[in-house]
Design an enzyme around this catalytic site. Structure first.
Site, PDB file in Angstrom:
ATOM      1  N   THR A  13      28.006  61.537  52.821  1.00 30.43           N
ATOM      2  CA  THR A  13      26.627  62.459  53.085  1.00 30.43           C
ATOM      3  C   THR A  13      27.417  64.070  52.358  1.00 30.43           C
ATOM      4  O   THR A  13      28.975  64.752  52.570  1.00 30.43           O
ATOM      5  CB  THR A  13      27.422  62.218  54.356  1.00 30.43           C
ATOM      6  N   SER A 141      40.428  65.601  58.857  1.00 31.08           N
ATOM      7  CA  SER A 141      41.446  66.325  58.146  1.00 31.08           C
ATOM      8  C   SER A 141      43.042  66.987  59.503  1.00 31.08           C
ATOM      9  O   SER A 141      43.016  66.277  59.831  1.00 31.08           O
ATOM     10  CB  SER A 141      40.863  68.552  59.150  1.00 31.08           C
ATOM     11  N   TYR A 154      36.168  72.496  66.027  1.00 28.26           N
ATOM     12  CA  TYR A 154      36.753  71.269  64.910  1.00 28.26           C
ATOM     13  C   TYR A 154      37.732  70.342  64.462  1.00 28.26           C
ATOM     14  O   TYR A 154      37.484  69.890  64.743  1.00 28.26           O
ATOM     15  CB  TYR A 154      36.384  72.497  63.837  1.00 28.26           C
TER      16      TYR A 154
END
Length: 264
Positions: A13, A141, A154
């Protein structure tokens, strides 16, 4: 180590550029049939043409869909109802002070960075379980562990990616389907280059030099003291979806350049 993904279909994706495109390229080089995804048809077509140029003869196709919505995820699944490998790479980021992030932006980050992977994993993993083989990767992350004060929204989503990945791995225990998270550190993707473009223009230095200075200032715990290349991150993903990684599941695989200051 030779990784052979022939006869496997892989969906990545958010793969028209950046880390996602590097992953798609690595999968194609390993022999997989690759499904490229992006929101805009022209960008999907451009990425497919570039991928076929880099890996001649590759079997690749694309689906344009906005995966930040349930409707977009359904569009993708209807077009490609079965995959062997799912890389939930789609994500948005951007620095913004906590007090300037409105509710709707929190929701947007949640929908794009978390729910796209949740919805697609829910749609695709039953057939993987039936087949007795499958690979799912969530792109988290280092910010999911090392929350930065300039991107709280985020970081929140990247921590959630870790939770979903670990929980889903446990839910699929013993099925032959592995689920892992990959944690990049600062990476010289197009998005990061755009974020640093003004600094580069002011300094006259190369983008690599500016990115290295950014890493040393914003992530001083980095051991490599530079931004990673997108290909370096992609390499970890290619391993994680390979047959050779069959005993690796429920893991948080770091490609963070040593930013996270932990031995475990």
């Amino acid at each position: 180590m030779h990784i052979d993904l022939s006869n496997k279909t892989a969906l990545v994706t958010g793969s028209t550029h950046g880390i996602g495109f590097a992953i798609a390229t690595g999968l194609a080089r390993a022999g997989a049939t690759v499904i490229v995804n992006g929101r805009k048809p022209d960008r999907v077509d451009t990425a497919l043409a570039k991928l076929r140029d880099i890996v001649p003869g590759t079997d690749a196709r694309g689906v344009a869909a906005d995966l930040g919505t349930a409707e977009g995820c359904k569009t993708l699944v209807d077009a490609e109802p079965r995959v062997d490998i799912l890389v939930n790479n789609l994500g948005i980021f951007g620095p913004k002070d906590f007090y300037e992030i409105p509710d709707e932006e929190w929701q947007q980050f949640f929908d794009v960075n978390i729910m796209s992977g949740v919805r697609l994993s829910r749609a695709y993993t039953p057939a993987m379980v039936e087949a007795g083989w499958g690979r799912v990767v969530f792109m988290s992350s280092e910010s999911g562990l090392n929350i930065s004060d300039e991107m709280l929204h985020y970081g929140m989503t990247k921590t959630a990616n870790l939770s979903v990945s670990r929980g889903l791995a446990k839910r699929l225990a013993g099925t032959g389907v592995t689920v892992n998270a990959v944690l990049p550190g600062p990476t010289l993707s197009e998005g990061v280059q755009a974020m640093l473009a003004d600094k580069q223009a002011e300094s006259g230095k190369s983008m690599e030099e500016v990115a290295a200075e950014f890493v040393q200032q914003a992530r001083p715990s980095s051991i490599i003291q530079r931004a990673a290349k997108v290909e370096e991150v992609a390499n970890m993903v290619i391993y994680a979806v390979s047959e050779q990684a069959s005993a690796t599941t429920g893991a948080a695989l770091r490609v963070d350049g040593g930013v996270v200051d932990s031995i475990a």
